[in-house]
Write an enzyme that holds these catalytic residues in place. Structure first.
Site, short mmCIF file in Angstrom:
data_model
loop_
_atom_site.label_atom_id
_atom_site.label_comp_id
_atom_site.label_asym_id
_atom_site.label_seq_id
_atom_site.Cartn_x
_atom_site.Cartn_y
_atom_site.Cartn_z
N ILE A 87 17.75 19.00 -27.72
CA ILE A 87 18.78 20.04 -27.87
C ILE A 87 20.13 19.37 -28.04
O ILE A 87 20.44 18.38 -27.37
CB ILE A 87 18.80 20.98 -26.65
CG1 ILE A 87 17.40 21.54 -26.39
CG2 ILE A 87 19.80 22.11 -26.86
CD1 ILE A 87 17.30 22.28 -25.08
N VAL A 127 22.03 19.41 -6.04
CA VAL A 127 20.72 20.04 -5.80
C VAL A 127 19.73 19.09 -5.13
O VAL A 127 18.72 19.54 -4.57
CB VAL A 127 20.11 20.59 -7.11
CG1 VAL A 127 20.93 21.75 -7.64
CG2 VAL A 127 19.93 19.49 -8.15
N SER A 158 10.46 20.42 -20.76
CA SER A 158 10.76 19.69 -21.99
C SER A 158 9.46 19.41 -22.73
O SER A 158 8.38 19.35 -22.13
CB SER A 158 11.45 18.36 -21.65
OG SER A 158 11.47 17.49 -22.77
N TYR A 198 12.04 10.14 -17.48
CA TYR A 198 12.37 11.52 -17.82
C TYR A 198 11.10 12.31 -18.12
O TYR A 198 10.94 13.45 -17.64
CB TYR A 198 13.30 11.55 -19.04
CG TYR A 198 13.73 12.93 -19.46
CD1 TYR A 198 14.76 13.59 -18.80
CD2 TYR A 198 13.12 13.58 -20.53
CE1 TYR A 198 15.16 14.86 -19.19
CE2 TYR A 198 13.51 14.86 -20.92
CZ TYR A 198 14.53 15.49 -20.25
OH TYR A 198 14.92 16.75 -20.65
N ALA A 199 10.20 11.73 -18.90
CA ALA A 199 8.93 12.40 -19.21
C ALA A 199 8.14 12.66 -17.93
O ALA A 199 7.57 13.74 -17.75
CB ALA A 199 8.12 11.57 -20.19
N ALA A 200 8.11 11.69 -17.04
CA ALA A 200 7.40 11.87 -15.77
C ALA A 200 7.97 13.05 -15.00
O ALA A 200 7.24 13.86 -14.42
CB ALA A 200 7.49 10.60 -14.93
N SER A 201 9.30 13.17 -15.00
CA SER A 201 9.93 14.27 -14.27
C SER A 201 9.58 15.61 -14.90
O SER A 201 9.36 16.60 -14.20
CB SER A 201 11.45 14.07 -14.23
OG SER A 201 12.06 14.30 -15.49
N LYS A 202 9.52 15.66 -16.23
CA LYS A 202 9.23 16.93 -16.89
C LYS A 202 7.75 17.29 -16.83
O LYS A 202 7.39 18.46 -16.82
CB LYS A 202 9.73 16.89 -18.34
CG LYS A 202 11.25 16.81 -18.44
CD LYS A 202 11.94 17.96 -17.69
CE LYS A 202 13.45 17.90 -17.81
NZ LYS A 202 14.11 19.03 -17.11
#
Length: 271
Positions: free
Chosen positions: A191, A65, A143, A156-160
């Site tokens: 999850i 993607v 998230s 990861y937090a930045a991306s979400k």
């Protein structure tokens, strides 16, 4: 609930594992569903096609993607057959549980590209046709880390956070221009898909089972909800963050609920 999915064409990214896989399995049982499954793992996709083809129409594609050219070519190929997704479910995502100074430049770029740019690429490829047709539904997997920072989850937090901001803006654009294209953000806590193997659940925020969040998604999407949040404390987090001073919120989140220690034992899926 499942009547909403009847006779719909559903495109799922990250379809070969976790939420994407289970969602595909659930809707494959619905009358008239056509599944378009994209994932970077050709072997896993082929296995899914073998399992689901007896139940419904399935089209698979090994696809990255983050490669906008590849996404555009495959989207044009699909639309050239007069097929436009009724529902796009963006599940492709990765995480690397490190302190920020331990990340390589490549890991930063890859996480942002997969989690943010990849989803944007997919939606961009089909959105004009959805608008022109006058129907569609876009579902982006965000998230709880899009609400609250967390050690070892900075990238990861930045991306979400980016996914949350993009999804909200896209929702408002579609509503303002009366396009009849629905937009939904899914905002879960941890999850049990293997992606967050080893994490410790915060107080009052249990680790969700995959079938639980998929069931919530099936219901929420069918109701055209703007946001699907789970479990309860995820819905409560923005409220707490809004009314408490930052230092007090950090104390509550870190000392009482143990949020900031959840990733200390993170293992993940590995390579």
């Amino acid at each position: 609930m499942m009547k909403y999915y009847q006779n719909k064409t559903i495109l799922i990214t990250g379809a070969a594992s976790g939420i994407g896989k289970l969602f595909a399995e659930r809707v494959s049982e619905v009358t008239g569903v056509r599944l378009i499954l994209w994932d970077i793992s050709a072997k896993s996709l082929q296995k899914m096609e073998d399992e689901l083809a007896p139940k419904t129409k399935v089209v698979i594609c090994e696809l990255d993607v983050t490669d906008s050219g590849q996404v555009e070519r495959e989207a044009n190929h699909i639309m050239g057959q007069k097929i436009i997704p009724d529902l796009i479910l963006n599940c492709a995502g990765i995480v690397s549980g490190k302190l920020f100074h331990q990340y390589s430049y490549q890991e930063i770029e890859q996480t942002l590209n997969v989690n943010v740019t990849g989803s944007m690429n997919v939606v961009r490829a089909f959105l004009n046709e959805m608008i022109h047709r006058g129907t569609g539904h876009i579902v982006n997997l965000a998230s709880a880390s899009g609400y609250i920072g967390n050690p070892r989850m900075s990238v990861y937090a930045a991306s979400k956070w980016a996914v949350m901001g993009w999804t909200e803006s896209l929702y408002l654009e579609m509503k303002e221009h009366q396009t009849e294209v629905n937009v939904t953000a899914v905002v879960p806590s941890y999850i049990n898909t293997g992606m967050f193997e080893g994490v410790k659940a915060p107080l009052l925020t249990p680790i969700l089972e995959t079938d639980d969040i998929v069931e919530r998604m099936l219901r929420g999407i069918a109701k055209r909800k703007r946001t699907i949040q789970a479990p309860f404390m995820v819905r409560f987090t923005p409220f707490l963050k809004g009314i408490l001073p930052a230092s007090v919120f950090d104390w509550v989140a870190g000392r009482i609920f143990g949020v900031y220690k959840t990733m200390d034992s993170f293992k993940g899926r590995g390579k």
